[in-house]
Design a protein around this motif. Structure first.
Motif, PDB file in Angstrom:
ATOM      1  N   ASP A 144      13.040   6.149  -3.757  1.00 46.50           N
ATOM      2  CA  ASP A 144      11.768   5.593  -3.465  1.00 46.50           C
ATOM      3  C   ASP A 144      11.658   5.318  -1.772  1.00 46.50           C
ATOM      4  O   ASP A 144      12.771   4.839  -1.335  1.00 46.50           O
ATOM      5  N   ARG A 145      10.611   5.892  -1.278  1.00 48.64           N
ATOM      6  CA  ARG A 145      10.514   5.684   0.289  1.00 48.64           C
ATOM      7  C   ARG A 145       9.635   4.278   0.459  1.00 48.64           C
ATOM      8  O   ARG A 145       9.513   3.787   1.467  1.00 48.64           O
ATOM      9  N   TRP A 146       9.053   3.531  -0.528  1.00 50.44           N
ATOM     10  CA  TRP A 146       8.180   2.425  -0.446  1.00 50.44           C
ATOM     11  C   TRP A 146       8.511   1.510  -1.526  1.00 50.44           C
ATOM     12  O   TRP A 146       8.865   1.912  -2.732  1.00 50.44           O
ATOM     13  N   VAL A 147       8.262   0.245  -1.271  1.00 47.73           N
ATOM     14  CA  VAL A 147       8.471  -0.757  -2.389  1.00 47.73           C
ATOM     15  C   VAL A 147       7.157  -1.623  -2.275  1.00 47.73           C
ATOM     16  O   VAL A 147       6.581  -1.700  -1.196  1.00 47.73           O
ATOM     17  N   ARG A 148       6.348  -1.626  -3.462  1.00 46.01           N
ATOM     18  CA  ARG A 148       5.425  -2.279  -3.492  1.00 46.01           C
ATOM     19  C   ARG A 148       5.167  -3.546  -4.392  1.00 46.01           C
ATOM     20  O   ARG A 148       5.910  -3.584  -5.603  1.00 46.01           O
ATOM     21  N   THR A 149       4.563  -4.559  -3.952  1.00 42.84           N
ATOM     22  CA  THR A 149       4.337  -5.678  -4.951  1.00 42.84           C
ATOM     23  C   THR A 149       2.958  -6.128  -4.905  1.00 42.84           C
ATOM     24  O   THR A 149       2.039  -5.969  -4.047  1.00 42.84           O
ATOM     25  N   LEU A 150       2.256  -6.305  -6.166  1.00 45.15           N
ATOM     26  CA  LEU A 150       1.353  -6.600  -6.634  1.00 45.15           C
ATOM     27  C   LEU A 150       0.536  -7.889  -5.941  1.00 45.15           C
ATOM     28  O   LEU A 150       1.378  -8.803  -6.083  1.00 45.15           O
ATOM     29  N   GLU A 151      -0.595  -7.903  -5.166  1.00 42.81           N
ATOM     30  CA  GLU A 151      -0.973  -9.251  -4.644  1.00 42.81           C
ATOM     31  C   GLU A 151      -2.085  -9.811  -5.288  1.00 42.81           C
ATOM     32  O   GLU A 151      -2.310 -10.884  -5.283  1.00 42.81           O
ATOM     33  N   GLY A 152      -2.806  -8.750  -5.810  1.00 40.98           N
ATOM     34  CA  GLY A 152      -3.870  -9.516  -6.816  1.00 40.98           C
ATOM     35  C   GLY A 152      -5.143  -8.526  -7.091  1.00 40.98           C
ATOM     36  O   GLY A 152      -4.945  -7.164  -6.345  1.00 40.98           O
TER      37      GLY A 152
END
Length: 490
Positions: free
Chosen positions: A464-472
């Motif tokens: 993966d080139r990105w890591v993402r985390t749900l904010e809302g």
């Protein structure tokens, strides 16, 4: 004529060719972007329809051929006309005629693009729009190949580069602390509006390198612009510094034609002699065979030069002000404007992810499959390599970047979601992929995610080139029959 000897810039013939053809090429890109995107964004059935603007606005912010009425067919005519005229300049055709011919072509290009920008609303609210308008007007007075370039217009272009660079430098110094403590570039490559294929590698460079980037930026924008006005090797060296710093920005980001047009404009300070030293095959006396400047043409150019001098009062006052404006036009013709960008740097990248579902009810059960809409330029899929788009301008993607920055409630965004619910073909064409292959989803929602680039170790482990985390959730599930909540926000 002997009296015009001071007026003829014989050592700037290559600069003239680069200016005319380069600005023409970028005008071609701008009109192409308009032809492809204006109608779904601003057309008769667009997200912010121009006819609605014309109905409610007592007056437009500037002149426009659409003042007396707008139609999508008329927009196509304007864009295609701009493409044809810009292509002729790139090919050098008007420059073969008398000086009034390239003057007329460039002024028509200026008026056509000014007409578009003045009804383009937020989708055309970028600094490089007014920069292109000013550049088109200024280079219009460079004349044709039959006479030497006028020195007053060459200097006017230097003044434009000065405002562009020094204005951006002062905005940074007066802006966020990150520019003063040299940490801005630790964040910028990751959080810039539209990363490109090299942005992640640039972000992962050592911190000492990022500090050096900021110092180099301050030198290039706060010191070097003054040297542009020193003719000869000093001015040419200053232009080379500006060009090299802009090329680094081109390599590491997607800022439409901002950096590209800066390179073109900065080349105005490179003399033919400097080009000859760099590439000996280029003659150093290209402009010496040109005929003398006609008196009538000198009068026209001097009148235009005087106008630019008078209009310079307001941007000079702005540069000296503690409340410096960024990307501001002081007149309705977008001439001699104030420029600047990224006075503050965003520390965290928040992306708005839009999803749809075909489910009857948008509950949280595992049976509900939410599919993500893929945009052409803005980050989405974690493994996708960001593409190079500049100098082409993806207007929808850019405005999606602005949404989380305190501007989540935008009328165009609500209409955009409605168009997705309707499976509007023109709107879907602005995206990279439609997860429903033309079918209409029952529900749409928008969620905010924190995106960051993966480290080298994370990339090796996951690909993966990105890591993402749900904010809302910023827009709850909404359908055509029943809306799921209030206005977008949060």
């Amino acid at each position: 004529m002997e009296w015009t000897a001071w007026f003829d810039a014989h050592d700037y013939e290559i600069a003239r060719q680069i200016l005319q053809r380069g600005v023409g090429a970028l005008a071609f890109v701008a009109f192409l972007s308009t032809l492809n995107q204006f109608r779904p964004l601003l057309g008769e059935h667009g997200l912010l329809p121009v006819p609605e603007l014309l109905r409610r606005a007592s007056r437009l912010r500037g002149p426009s051929v659409f003042r007396w009425g707008y139609s999508d067919r008329g927009l196509v005519a304007v864009a295609v006309s701009g493409l044809v005229l810009a292509a002729s300049v790139v090919a050098g055709l008007p420059q073969l005629g008398p000086p009034w011919l390239p003057l007329a072509v460039f002024l028509v290009l200026w008026l056509l693009y000014l007409s578009i920008v003045n009804v383009g609303q937020t989708f055309y609210g970028f600094g490089w729009e007014m920069l292109l308008c000013e550049a088109l007007f200024t280079v219009a007075f460079l004349g044709s190949n039959d006479q030497p370039p006028p020195i007053t217009i060459i200097v006017a272009v230097w003044w434009l580069v000065f405002r562009l660079e020094f204005g951006a430098g002062m905005i940074k110094i007066r802006g966020g602390r990150e520019w003063r403590d040299l940490t801005a570039l630790r964040y910028h490559h990751e959080t810039q509006p539209m990363p490109n294929p090299v942005s992640r590698q640039a972000h992962l460079l050592p911190r000492w390198f990022h500090r050096g980037e900021v110092l180099g930026n301050h030198f290039a924008q706060l010191v070097v612009p003054f040297l542009l006005f020193v003719p000869g090797p000093v001015g040419s060296s200053a232009a080379a510094v500006v060009i090299l710093t802009q090329l680094w920005l081109i390599v590491t980001g997607n800022f439409a034609w901002l950096n590209w047009i800066t390179v073109v404009l900065a080349a105005s300070a490179l003399t033919d002699s400097a080009w000859h030293r760099l590439i000996p095959a280029i003659p150093s006396d290209l402009g010496t065979d040109a005929a003398a400047t006609p008196i009538w043409w000198a009068v026209v150019v001097l009148a235009a030069s005087a106008l630019l001098v008078v209009l310079s009062f307001w941007p000079i006052r702005n540069l000296l002000s503690r409340r410096q404006l960024m990307n501001a036009a002081f007149n309705r013709w977008m001439l001699v404007n104030a420029y600047g960008a990224f006075g503050t740097v965003t520390k965290r990248r928040i992306e708005i992810v839009v999803e749809g579902t075909l489910a009857e009810l948008p509950d949280e059960s595992p049976d509900v499959e939410w599919r993500e809409y893929a945009f052409k330029g803005k980050p989405g899929a974690l493994r996708r390599i960001p593409r190079q788009w500049a100098p082409y301008h993806l207007r929808l993607d850019w405005l999606m970047w602005f949404l989380p920055l305190g501007r989540m409630w935008e009328p165009w965004f609500e209409v955009f979601l409605l168009r997705l619910l309707e499976a509007d073909a023109a709107t879907l064409a602005l995206l990279d992929a439609d997860p429903f292959d033309g079918a209409a989803p029952r529900w749409i929602r928008a969620r905010a995610y924190h995106y960051r680039f993966t480290t080298r170790a994370e990339f090796r482990a996951t690909g993966d080139r990105w890591v993402r985390t749900l904010e809302g959730e910023v827009v709850p599930p909404s359908g055509l029959g029943v809306r799921g909540g209030a206005r977008p926000g949060g």
